[in-house]
Design a protein around this motif. Structure first.
Motif, mmCIF file in Angstrom:
data_model
loop_
_atom_site.group_PDB
_atom_site.id
_atom_site.type_symbol
_atom_site.label_atom_id
_atom_site.label_comp_id
_atom_site.label_asym_id
_atom_site.label_seq_id
_atom_site.Cartn_x
_atom_site.Cartn_y
_atom_site.Cartn_z
ATOM 1 N N VAL A 7 18.890 -42.870 42.308
ATOM 2 C CA VAL A 7 19.454 -43.138 42.085
ATOM 3 C C VAL A 7 20.514 -42.946 41.339
ATOM 4 N N PHE A 8 21.253 -44.362 41.163
ATOM 5 C CA PHE A 8 22.536 -45.022 41.499
ATOM 6 C C PHE A 8 23.527 -43.787 40.218
ATOM 7 N N GLY A 9 24.336 -43.364 40.250
ATOM 8 C CA GLY A 9 25.416 -43.048 39.370
ATOM 9 C C GLY A 9 25.152 -41.830 38.762
ATOM 10 N N LYS A 10 24.526 -41.095 39.292
ATOM 11 C CA LYS A 10 24.189 -39.378 39.458
ATOM 12 C C LYS A 10 25.272 -38.959 40.090
ATOM 13 N N LYS A 11 25.652 -38.122 39.697
ATOM 14 C CA LYS A 11 26.816 -37.578 40.799
ATOM 15 C C LYS A 11 26.478 -36.000 41.521
ATOM 16 N N GLN A 12 26.852 -36.168 42.271
ATOM 17 C CA GLN A 12 26.444 -34.622 42.701
ATOM 18 C C GLN A 12 27.887 -33.662 42.542
ATOM 19 N N ALA A 13 27.954 -32.507 42.319
ATOM 20 C CA ALA A 13 28.977 -32.068 41.376
ATOM 21 C C ALA A 13 30.424 -31.578 42.615
ATOM 22 N N ASN A 132 30.347 -30.875 55.884
ATOM 23 C CA ASN A 132 29.620 -31.332 55.269
ATOM 24 C C ASN A 132 29.242 -32.022 53.664
ATOM 25 N N VAL A 133 30.121 -33.546 54.467
ATOM 26 C CA VAL A 133 30.408 -34.389 53.438
ATOM 27 C C VAL A 133 29.630 -35.495 54.021
ATOM 28 N N ILE A 134 29.345 -36.511 53.243
ATOM 29 C CA ILE A 134 28.748 -37.592 53.601
ATOM 30 C C ILE A 134 28.945 -38.821 52.548
ATOM 31 N N MET A 135 29.914 -39.543 52.947
ATOM 32 C CA MET A 135 29.694 -40.759 51.832
ATOM 33 C C MET A 135 28.245 -41.604 51.155
ATOM 34 N N LEU A 136 28.509 -42.064 50.187
ATOM 35 C CA LEU A 136 26.857 -42.779 49.985
ATOM 36 C C LEU A 136 27.356 -43.602 49.030
ATOM 37 N N ALA A 137 26.926 -44.662 48.600
ATOM 38 C CA ALA A 137 26.885 -46.124 47.672
ATOM 39 C C ALA A 137 26.671 -44.815 45.864
ATOM 40 N N GLU A 138 27.151 -44.933 45.021
ATOM 41 C CA GLU A 138 27.051 -45.066 43.504
ATOM 42 C C GLU A 138 26.520 -45.446 43.126
ATOM 43 N N ASP A 139 26.631 -47.547 43.666
ATOM 44 C CA ASP A 139 25.872 -48.525 42.830
ATOM 45 C C ASP A 139 25.319 -49.051 43.974
ATOM 46 N N PRO A 140 24.352 -50.008 42.921
ATOM 47 C CA PRO A 140 23.678 -51.575 43.840
ATOM 48 C C PRO A 140 24.650 -52.040 45.243
ATOM 49 N N GLY A 153 22.576 -38.243 43.260
ATOM 50 C CA GLY A 153 22.001 -36.902 42.625
ATOM 51 C C GLY A 153 22.147 -36.026 43.278
ATOM 52 N N PHE A 154 20.933 -34.649 43.209
ATOM 53 C CA PHE A 154 20.183 -33.750 44.294
ATOM 54 C C PHE A 154 19.095 -34.067 44.715
ATOM 55 N N LEU A 155 19.605 -33.114 45.458
ATOM 56 C CA LEU A 155 17.788 -33.725 46.784
ATOM 57 C C LEU A 155 17.690 -32.104 46.226
ATOM 58 N N PRO A 156 16.018 -31.554 45.903
ATOM 59 C CA PRO A 156 16.167 -30.714 45.819
ATOM 60 C C PRO A 156 15.465 -29.932 47.257
ATOM 61 N N ALA A 157 15.047 -31.494 47.506
ATOM 62 C CA ALA A 157 14.060 -30.527 49.319
ATOM 63 C C ALA A 157 15.319 -30.485 50.077
ATOM 64 N N VAL A 158 16.323 -30.893 50.135
ATOM 65 C CA VAL A 158 16.854 -30.394 51.277
ATOM 66 C C VAL A 158 17.810 -29.399 50.443
ATOM 67 N N THR A 159 18.136 -28.575 49.492
ATOM 68 C CA THR A 159 18.794 -27.686 48.856
ATOM 69 C C THR A 159 17.676 -26.341 49.691
ATOM 70 N N GLN A 160 16.668 -26.779 49.378
ATOM 71 C CA GLN A 160 15.746 -25.455 49.318
ATOM 72 C C GLN A 160 15.740 -25.725 51.873
ATOM 73 N N LEU A 161 15.822 -26.976 51.914
ATOM 74 C CA LEU A 161 15.222 -26.523 53.349
ATOM 75 C C LEU A 161 16.870 -25.847 53.877
#
Length: 225
Positions: A7-13, A132-140, A153-161
């Motif tokens: 989902v483009f444009g949803k920032k992780q904090a 701990n950081v990956i650079m990912l695209a904000e837009d298509p 944005g967030f990946l709940p499965a990654v957070t859980q793992l």
């Protein structure tokens, strides 16, 4: 694998206001960073720590204040913002367009939760640092021009793992502390150097796991994107 589409444009904090508390104060949530004054004054624990080679005036044996930690986190956050800006400038110069955002493998929910103090106070890890950081695209367009996976944005499965991994690492460290504490006053002790070596090994394992997770996250996002 992680069951979430881009989902483009949803920032992780990851680029929060450095004036706000980024982590719980040392000692919050039941995690005991370094050695507290009350431990040095304890008639059983204090002599054990001294016999093991620690000293109350050693920098490594003193609990940093909350203000000191906030300064460290704010500086790390500023470095991350500068790296992000530099990354976008360089990639724009090469490809004509780049709007990337940082994604934290071990994310804020973990750092700000009950196990965060283990990572930053006992292992001196900071989530804003490059490991701990990956650079990912904000837009298509950034995905198309730069080949970056889209920011989810967030990946709940990654957070859980990663939470499960952190819980396991903390349990190992607690067992190491127990071994160190139980034997430090006896002739069969593990030395302070041995303890530090084991702790460094654990720290390296965490960094390596985050690096391995980066590849899995990127592959998964590209496949779903």
């Amino acid at each position: 694998m992680f069951e979430r589409r881009v989902v483009f444009g949803k920032k992780q904090a990851a680029l929060s206001d450095p004036r706000e508390p980024l982590r719980p104060a040392p000692g919050a949530g039941g995690a005991a960073p370094a050695f507290h004054k009350r431990q040095w004054e304890d008639p059983r624990i204090g002599p054990m720590l001294r016999d093991a080679g620690f000293a109350p005036d050693d920098a490594a044996s003193i609990v940093p204040t909350a203000d000191n930690r906030l300064a460290v986190f704010a500086a790390a956050n500023q470095r991350l913002q500068e790296r992000t800006e530099s990354f976008n400038r360089d990639m724009t110069a090469r490809h004509g367009h780049c709007r990337a955002l940082p994604f934290l493998v071990i994310d804020h929910k973990i750092w700000d939760g009950p196990h965060g103090a283990f990572l930053y106070a006992q292992l001196d890890l900071i989530g804003y640092d490059e490991w701990n950081v990956i650079m990912l695209a904000e837009d298509p367009q950034t995905t198309e021009t730069c080949g970056l996976a889209g920011h989810p944005g967030f990946l709940p499965a990654v957070t859980q793992l990663m939470t499960e991994h952190v819980v396991g690492w903390e349990a190992r460290h607690n067992a190491l502390l127990k071994t160190f504490g139980d034997t430090a006053s006896a002739d069969r002790d593990i030395s302070r150097d041995q303890y530090e070596m084991e702790k460094d090994t654990l720290r390296r394992e965490i960094i390596d796991k985050a690096g391995w997770m980066k590849l899995r996250i990127i592959d998964d996002l590209l496949r779903k994107g």
